[in-house]
Design a protein around this motif. Structure first.
Motif, PDB file in Angstrom:
ATOM      1  N   ALA A  78       0.828  -1.209   0.000  1.00  0.00           N
ATOM      2  CA  ALA A  78       0.000   0.000   0.000  1.00  0.00           C
ATOM      3  C   ALA A  78       0.864   1.261   0.000  1.00  0.00           C
ATOM      4  CB  ALA A  78      -0.930  -0.012   1.220  1.00  0.00           C
ATOM      5  N   LEU A  79       1.909   1.301   0.806  1.00  0.00           N
ATOM      6  CA  LEU A  79       2.758   2.489   0.880  1.00  0.00           C
ATOM      7  C   LEU A  79       3.560   2.688  -0.406  1.00  0.00           C
ATOM      8  CD1 LEU A  79       4.004   2.176   4.567  1.00  0.00           C
ATOM      9  CD2 LEU A  79       2.474   3.915   3.644  1.00  0.00           C
ATOM     10  N   ILE A  80       4.087   1.598  -0.970  1.00  0.00           N
ATOM     11  CA  ILE A  80       4.844   1.716  -2.219  1.00  0.00           C
ATOM     12  C   ILE A  80       3.932   2.200  -3.349  1.00  0.00           C
ATOM     13  CG2 ILE A  80       6.028   0.387  -4.007  1.00  0.00           C
ATOM     14  CD1 ILE A  80       7.224  -1.322  -1.778  1.00  0.00           C
ATOM     15  N   ARG A  84       4.543   5.629  -5.469  1.00  0.00           N
ATOM     16  CA  ARG A  84       4.769   5.640  -6.913  1.00  0.00           C
ATOM     17  C   ARG A  84       3.760   6.528  -7.639  1.00  0.00           C
ATOM     18  NH1 ARG A  84       6.380  -0.678  -8.361  1.00  0.00           N
ATOM     19  NH2 ARG A  84       8.526  -0.535  -7.594  1.00  0.00           N
ATOM     20  N   ARG A  85       2.604   6.711  -7.034  1.00  0.00           N
ATOM     21  CA  ARG A  85       1.613   7.624  -7.617  1.00  0.00           C
ATOM     22  C   ARG A  85       1.786   9.048  -7.096  1.00  0.00           C
ATOM     23  NH1 ARG A  85      -4.054   4.130  -7.475  1.00  0.00           N
ATOM     24  NH2 ARG A  85      -3.275   2.331  -8.661  1.00  0.00           N
ATOM     25  N   TYR A  86       2.844   9.287  -6.316  1.00  0.00           N
ATOM     26  CA  TYR A  86       3.153  10.607  -5.758  1.00  0.00           C
ATOM     27  C   TYR A  86       2.075  11.121  -4.808  1.00  0.00           C
ATOM     28  CZ  TYR A  86       6.715  10.603  -9.369  1.00  0.00           C
ATOM     29  OH  TYR A  86       7.783  10.257 -10.165  1.00  0.00           O
ATOM     30  N   GLU A  87       1.235  10.225  -4.330  1.00  0.00           N
ATOM     31  CA  GLU A  87       0.198  10.657  -3.386  1.00  0.00           C
ATOM     32  C   GLU A  87       0.798  10.998  -2.032  1.00  0.00           C
ATOM     33  OE1 GLU A  87      -3.843   8.343  -4.504  1.00  0.00           O
ATOM     34  OE2 GLU A  87      -2.066   7.046  -4.382  1.00  0.00           O
ATOM     35  N   LEU A  88       1.821  10.252  -1.613  1.00  0.00           N
ATOM     36  CA  LEU A  88       2.481  10.591  -0.358  1.00  0.00           C
ATOM     37  C   LEU A  88       3.311  11.862  -0.493  1.00  0.00           C
ATOM     38  CD1 LEU A  88       3.669   7.161   1.129  1.00  0.00           C
ATOM     39  CD2 LEU A  88       1.607   8.466   1.618  1.00  0.00           C
ATOM     40  N   VAL A  89       3.843  12.110  -1.683  1.00  0.00           N
ATOM     41  CA  VAL A  89       4.601  13.345  -1.921  1.00  0.00           C
ATOM     42  C   VAL A  89       3.683  14.551  -1.747  1.00  0.00           C
ATOM     43  CG1 VAL A  89       5.948  14.656  -3.597  1.00  0.00           C
ATOM     44  CG2 VAL A  89       6.197  12.170  -3.460  1.00  0.00           C
ATOM     45  N   VAL A  90       2.500  14.480  -2.318  1.00  0.00           N
ATOM     46  CA  VAL A  90       1.537  15.572  -2.180  1.00  0.00           C
ATOM     47  C   VAL A  90       1.096  15.716  -0.733  1.00  0.00           C
ATOM     48  CG1 VAL A  90      -0.757  16.376  -2.870  1.00  0.00           C
ATOM     49  CG2 VAL A  90       0.741  15.291  -4.559  1.00  0.00           C
ATOM     50  N   THR A  91       0.934  14.575  -0.054  1.00  0.00           N
ATOM     51  CA  THR A  91       0.527  14.615   1.350  1.00  0.00           C
ATOM     52  C   THR A  91       1.581  15.307   2.204  1.00  0.00           C
ATOM     53  OG1 THR A  91      -0.710  12.552   1.086  1.00  0.00           O
ATOM     54  CG2 THR A  91      -0.127  13.190   3.325  1.00  0.00           C
ATOM     55  N   SER A  97       2.604  15.201   8.500  1.00  0.00           N
ATOM     56  CA  SER A  97       3.787  14.437   8.886  1.00  0.00           C
ATOM     57  C   SER A  97       3.563  12.951   8.682  1.00  0.00           C
ATOM     58  CB  SER A  97       4.148  14.710  10.352  1.00  0.00           C
ATOM     59  OG  SER A  97       3.179  14.139  11.216  1.00  0.00           O
ATOM     60  N   VAL A  98       4.678  12.215   8.751  1.00  0.00           N
ATOM     61  CA  VAL A  98       4.602  10.768   8.571  1.00  0.00           C
ATOM     62  C   VAL A  98       3.763  10.121   9.659  1.00  0.00           C
ATOM     63  CG1 VAL A  98       6.753  10.394   9.868  1.00  0.00           C
ATOM     64  CG2 VAL A  98       5.969   8.695   8.214  1.00  0.00           C
ATOM     65  N   TRP A  99       3.804  10.669  10.861  1.00  0.00           N
ATOM     66  CA  TRP A  99       3.045  10.078  11.968  1.00  0.00           C
ATOM     67  C   TRP A  99       1.554  10.270  11.771  1.00  0.00           C
ATOM     68  CZ3 TRP A  99       6.345   7.129  14.168  1.00  0.00           C
ATOM     69  CH2 TRP A  99       7.684   7.522  14.256  1.00  0.00           C
ATOM     70  N   GLN A 100       1.178  11.307  11.044  1.00  0.00           N
ATOM     71  CA  GLN A 100      -0.243  11.547  10.792  1.00  0.00           C
ATOM     72  C   GLN A 100      -0.772  10.646   9.682  1.00  0.00           C
ATOM     73  OE1 GLN A 100       0.306  15.914  10.282  1.00  0.00           O
ATOM     74  NE2 GLN A 100      -1.372  16.114  11.749  1.00  0.00           N
ATOM     75  N   PHE A 101      -0.052  10.543   8.544  1.00  0.00           N
ATOM     76  CA  PHE A 101      -0.609   9.729   7.464  1.00  0.00           C
ATOM     77  C   PHE A 101      -0.362   8.236   7.669  1.00  0.00           C
ATOM     78  CE2 PHE A 101       3.552  10.884   5.440  1.00  0.00           C
ATOM     79  CZ  PHE A 101       4.041   9.605   5.213  1.00  0.00           C
ATOM     80  N   LYS A 295      10.288   6.078   1.405  1.00  0.00           N
ATOM     81  CA  LYS A 295      11.151   6.866   0.529  1.00  0.00           C
ATOM     82  C   LYS A 295      11.579   6.095  -0.706  1.00  0.00           C
ATOM     83  CE  LYS A 295      12.973   9.614   4.354  1.00  0.00           C
ATOM     84  NZ  LYS A 295      14.176  10.097   5.060  1.00  0.00           N
ATOM     85  N   PHE A 296      10.913   5.013  -0.982  1.00  0.00           N
ATOM     86  CA  PHE A 296      11.331   4.157  -2.105  1.00  0.00           C
ATOM     87  C   PHE A 296      11.267   4.888  -3.438  1.00  0.00           C
ATOM     88  CE2 PHE A 296      12.026   0.373  -4.442  1.00  0.00           C
ATOM     89  CZ  PHE A 296      11.139   0.380  -5.500  1.00  0.00           C
ATOM     90  N   SER A 297      10.173   5.575  -3.723  1.00  0.00           N
ATOM     91  CA  SER A 297       9.983   6.194  -5.026  1.00  0.00           C
ATOM     92  C   SER A 297      10.830   7.451  -5.190  1.00  0.00           C
ATOM     93  CB  SER A 297       8.499   6.539  -5.217  1.00  0.00           C
ATOM     94  OG  SER A 297       8.300   7.185  -6.444  1.00  0.00           O
ATOM     95  N   ARG A 298      10.908   8.283  -4.149  1.00  0.00           N
ATOM     96  CA  ARG A 298      11.581   9.573  -4.291  1.00  0.00           C
ATOM     97  C   ARG A 298      13.100   9.423  -4.392  1.00  0.00           C
ATOM     98  NH1 ARG A 298      10.578  13.552   0.061  1.00  0.00           N
ATOM     99  NH2 ARG A 298      10.818  11.785   1.465  1.00  0.00           N
ATOM    100  N   PHE A 299      13.668   8.461  -3.676  1.00  0.00           N
ATOM    101  CA  PHE A 299      15.118   8.327  -3.654  1.00  0.00           C
ATOM    102  C   PHE A 299      15.619   7.156  -4.488  1.00  0.00           C
ATOM    103  CE2 PHE A 299      16.522  11.428  -0.559  1.00  0.00           C
ATOM    104  CZ  PHE A 299      15.333  11.787   0.057  1.00  0.00           C
TER     105      PHE A 299
END
Length: 359
Positions: A78-80, A84-91, A97-101, A295-299
């Motif tokens: 789910a996180l990957i 990859r869809r940049y949804e976490l980047v937008v979040t 913060s990471v603790w919130q999402f 951080k798989f997709s961004r880095f």
């Protein structure tokens, strides 16, 4: 965090978990059905339909062993996917913060653990017993994956006997393919009884289709025979029942009953605390998944990082099972055996996330 976004993440995690459950269920079903067919396919009572039914009854018990891995793989997938869809980047760009999402994923893992304890575990215990009854009715011996049926030693007056069986039903009060060996006062074998089945009645074992053999005499065939005993049904049930076959809601009562008979309760207490700690174990698996997935997709991290997460989850599971074995044997207190790996894993996961996200 925005409630709509949290609900979206929660729904994505639930859907991913369901797909993993269905996939693992199908894989286990195929493998177990093939093994069952090879083992007892030649028995007269076996049919394709009954084989499929027995396999379906056995699946929940096996599925319970895979629940931690389902939580790990579902969290990683789910996180990957979100990354990859940049949804976490937008979040993150929105200031969340990471603790919130991660909160919806943690809540989903915790609820998954609660459902596994309250729903899957009782179904697994019931299905395992029913499957064993059906296999026993076909004349099958104990499966290789089952623990061996222990021998019971009883002393009634001057008669000393050891009772063994290839299968037990009704919590040990009904035995199949029974062998009873009697000893005289000098400790030598005096009589051997081989019976098709034995049922514990009030004050005696009722043996059916018995073949009695004495030294120097021809075997004698009897339709029924009684073996006097002072064993009580409750005593036999508590001494032979496996902790894994007891529903979670009945474990407390079983522990108290076992203590009243003077039985060691380490295995039952360890199982009880393991079930209590299962939701938090799944939370720990989710934190491990987050450590290697955020951080798989961004880095552009390599697949080795994902493999490291899988190996970390596997090592946590192995350590949990190993420490649980120590708790069942009494080497480690049951409470410590069940909770220590979970607390350590959650602490390490939270520490790694703090280092990655907050420096």
């Amino acid at each position: 965090m925005i409630p709509t976004l949290g609900l979206y993440f929660f729904r994505r995690y639930i859907v991913t978990t369901i797909w993993f459950l269905l996939g693992i269920f199908s894989l286990i079903f195929i493998i177990d059905f093939s093994e069952l067919s090879n083992r007892i396919g030649s028995l007269p009572g076996y049919t394709l339909t009954s084989g499929l039914l027995v396999t379906a009854l056995r699946i929940p018990m096996i599925l319970m062993q895979t629940v931690p891995f389902v939580a790990l793989f579902a969290g990683m997938a789910a996180l990957i996917s979100l990354n990859r869809r940049y949804e976490l980047v937008v979040t993150r760009a929105a200031g969340i913060s990471v603790w919130q999402f991660l909160r919806p994923f943690v809540v989903g893992a915790f609820l998954f653990g609660v459902l596994a304890v309250l729903i899957i575990s009782p179904i697994a215990a019931w299905g395992s017993k029913k499957a064993q009854e059906v296999e026993a009715s076909w004349g099958a011996t104990v499966s290789r994956t089952e623990n061996a049926v222990p021998w019971i030693r009883q002393i009634y007056g001057d008669d000393q006997a050891i009772i063994g069986a290839k299968a037990l039903l009704d919590d040990g009060t009904r035995l199949l393919n029974v062998t009873v060996i009697h000893f005289d006062t000098d400790g030598r074998i005096a009589l051997r009884q081989d019976a098709e089945s034995a049922t514990l009645e009030d004050g005696y074992w009722l043996l059916n289709n018995v073949n009695e053999t004495r030294i120097g005499e021809l075997p004698v065939r009897l339709k029924e025979a009684q073996l006097r005993t002072n064993l009580k049904r409750e005593f036999v049930q508590e001494s032979l029942e496996k902790p894994e076959s007891i529903p979670f809601l009945s474990l407390g009562r079983k522990i108290e009953a076992a203590k009243s008979f003077g039985f060691p309760t380490n295995a039952m207490e360890t199982q009880f605390h393991s079930m209590l700690s299962l939701p938090l174990l799944l939370v720990a698996m989710t934190l491990i998944a987050a450590c290697v997935s955020l951080k798989f997709s961004r880095f552009n991290q390599s697949r080795a990082v994902i493999l490291g997460g899988i190996l970390s989850g596997f090592m946590l599971y192995v350590v949990t099972v190993l420490v649980k074995a120590f708790g069942s044997s009494g080497v480690v207190p049951p409470f410590v055996a069940a909770w220590l790996p979970v607390v350590v894993a959650m602490s390490l996961g939270a520490t790694i996330l703090l280092h990655q996200e907050d420096g």
